[in-house]
Design an enzyme around this catalytic site. Structure first.
Site, mmCIF file in Angstrom:
data_model
loop_
_atom_site.group_PDB
_atom_site.id
_atom_site.type_symbol
_atom_site.label_atom_id
_atom_site.label_comp_id
_atom_site.label_asym_id
_atom_site.label_seq_id
_atom_site.Cartn_x
_atom_site.Cartn_y
_atom_site.Cartn_z
ATOM 1 C CG ASP A 39 -2.142 -0.731 1.060
ATOM 2 O OD1 ASP A 39 -2.499 -1.101 0.053
ATOM 3 O OD2 ASP A 39 -2.661 -0.870 2.166
ATOM 4 C CE LYS A 61 -8.327 2.657 -1.882
ATOM 5 N NZ LYS A 61 -8.146 1.346 -2.039
ATOM 6 C CG MET A 174 -9.127 7.426 6.761
ATOM 7 S SD MET A 174 -9.819 5.895 5.954
ATOM 8 C CE MET A 174 -10.554 4.906 7.423
HETATM 9 N N1 SAH Z 1 -5.194 -0.117 9.075
HETATM 10 C C1 SAH Z 1 -4.682 0.891 9.511
HETATM 11 C C2 SAH Z 1 -5.408 2.085 9.377
HETATM 12 C C3 SAH Z 1 -5.924 2.212 7.796
HETATM 13 S S1 SAH Z 1 -6.922 3.456 7.655
HETATM 14 C C4 SAH Z 1 -4.170 0.699 11.064
HETATM 15 O O1 SAH Z 1 -4.454 0.088 11.591
HETATM 16 O O2 SAH Z 1 -3.343 1.820 11.392
HETATM 17 C C5 SAH Z 1 -5.599 4.779 7.124
HETATM 18 C C6 SAH Z 1 -5.757 5.780 8.130
HETATM 19 O O3 SAH Z 1 -5.116 5.464 9.267
HETATM 20 C C7 SAH Z 1 -5.033 7.223 7.620
HETATM 21 O O4 SAH Z 1 -5.950 7.859 6.888
HETATM 22 C C8 SAH Z 1 -4.762 7.794 8.996
HETATM 23 O O5 SAH Z 1 -6.034 8.518 9.657
HETATM 24 C C9 SAH Z 1 -4.514 6.719 9.739
HETATM 25 N N2 SAH Z 1 -2.837 6.310 9.695
HETATM 26 C C10 SAH Z 1 -2.230 5.373 9.409
HETATM 27 N N3 SAH Z 1 -0.869 5.552 9.716
HETATM 28 C C11 SAH Z 1 -0.796 6.685 10.241
HETATM 29 C C12 SAH Z 1 0.396 7.244 10.651
HETATM 30 N N4 SAH Z 1 1.821 6.804 10.584
HETATM 31 N N5 SAH Z 1 0.218 8.592 10.959
HETATM 32 C C13 SAH Z 1 -0.910 9.084 11.165
HETATM 33 N N6 SAH Z 1 -2.104 8.335 10.890
HETATM 34 C C14 SAH Z 1 -1.986 7.285 10.320
#
Ligand code: SAH
Length: 259
Positions: A39, A61, A174
Site C-alpha cells: 500500500d 491509492k 481519515m
Molecule cells: N489499518 C490501519 C488504518 C488504515 S486507514 C491501521 O490499523 O493503522 C488509514 C488511516 O489511518 C489514515 O488515513 C490515517 O488516518 C491513519 N494512519 C495510518 N498510519 C498513520 C500514521 N503513521 N500517522 C498518522 N495516521 C496514520
C-alpha cells in the site's frame, strides 16, 4: 524440474509507519514471499525482507485517487497467487482496522486460495503513543473509541456524536478533511475546552504534531497545514503527553512541535 505452484495469500499488518514496528511473524512471512503487494503508507524498507527475486507491486491509492481501485487489488492478489504462489499482501497498521482486510480475504477465499492473517500494530494506538499520548490512563480515561472520519459513503461516522458524550478517548482516522465538522460535534455538546491533537505521519521521521483545544485547533491546523495521513485524538489523555504538556501549560515547546 518445475515446482508446483501452491497459491496462498498472507495478509500482513505492516505496522504504523516506522519499519521497525512490523511483527517478527510479518517479517518471516515476507522472507517467504514470491510476490509482495503493498500500500501507499508502507515504508519501502520493509520490502527488503522479501527475497530479491520476489515481485513487488504497488497497489496503493494516493489521496483518494481511483488509480488502483479495490477491485483491482483483489483481482491482482488472486492473479499473482495462482501464477507465482505465495503472495504477501502488506497493509498499513493492522489489516482489520479500517484496512478492508476482511473484504480482501472474502474475495480471495472464493477462489479456494489458502489465506492467513498476521496482525499488525495499529496506528490507532501506536501513533498517539509516538506523541507521548496513552490512549487509556488510570484515572484519566477508561476506554478508547476508534472512529472513521470517512465512512463508505464519505461521511463522518455518526458514532462520533455518541463518543463525544462519553468519557472515552476518541481516536479518529481519515478525519483531517472533516476537522470543521468534528469540532462542530464537540461544540454542540458544549465541550470546547476538550484537548485535541492531530498527528501526521506518526512514528516516521516526518512526524508532525499539532495540539490544542476544540476552540483553537482549526486555526492551528490551518497555520501548520497539517494533513493526511493523520490521526486525530480527542480527550484529556492528550494533556498527559510529556511532549505536549507544555502547550497546555503554555510553556516552551518540544522541537518536534509545530505549534
Ligand atoms: N489499518 C490501519 C488504518 C488504515 S486507514 C491501521 O490499523 O493503522 C488509514 C488511516 O489511518 C489514515 O488515513 C490515517 O488516518 C491513519 N494512519 C495510518 N498510519 C498513520 C500514521 N503513521 N500517522 C498518522 N495516521 C496514520
Amino acid at each position: 524440474m518445475m515446482n508446483e505452484i501452491r497459491p496462498r495469500v498472507t495478509l500482513v499488518g505492516a505496522g504504523p509507519g516506522d519499519p521497525e514496528l512490523i511483527t517478527l511473524k510479518g517479517v518471516l512471512a515476507l522472507n517467504k514471499a514470491d510476490v509482495v503487494l503493498y500500500d501507499a503508507l508502507i515504508d519501502r524498507a520493509l520490502l527488503n525482507h522479501a527475497p530479491d527475486k520476489a515481485i513487488k507491486v504497488f497497489v496503493g491509492k494516493r489521496h483518494g485517487s481511483r488509480q488502483h481501485p479495490q477491485e483491482d487489488t483483489n483481482k491482482q492478489c488472486v492473479y499473482y497467487a495462482q501464477k507465482y504462489g505465495h503472495v504477501v499482501r502488506l497493509k498499513g497498521g493492522d489489516p482489520f482496522v479500517f484496512g478492508r482486510g476482511a473484504e480482501e480475504l472474502d474475495y480471495i477465499q472464493q477462489f479456494g486460495i489458502a489465506t492467513d492473517v498476521v496482525p499488525g500494530i495499529s496506528s490507532t494506538v501506536a501513533v498517539p503513543a509516538s506523541a507521548g499520548i496513552p490512549v487509556t490512563k488510570r484515572g484519566v480515561s477508561e476506554s478508547y473509541w476508534v472512529i472513521t472520519g470517512t465512512t463508505s459513503s464519505g461521511a463522518l461516522s455518526d458514532d462520533l456524536k455518541l463518543a463525544s458524550r462519553s468519557k472515552a478517548t476518541v481516536v479518529l482516522l481519515m478525519g483531517t478533511r472533516k476537522l470543521d465538522e468534528i469540532v462542530g460535534v464537540y461544540e454542540d455538546e458544549g465541550l470546547s475546552d476538550k484537548a485535541i491533537a492531530i498527528i501526521e505521519r506518526g512514528t516516521t521521521r516526518e512526524e508532525r504534531v499539532v495540539a490544542g483545544t476544540i476552540t483553537n485547533i482549526q486555526k492551528k491546523a490551518r497555520e501548520s497545514k497539517i494533513g493526511a495521513p493523520a490521526i486525530i485524538i480527542i480527550g484529556e489523555v492528550v494533556k498527559e503527553s510529556p511532549q505536549l504538556k507544555a502547550i497546555f501549560e503554555e510553556l516552551v515547546c518540544d522541537h518536534k512541535m509545530i505549534s
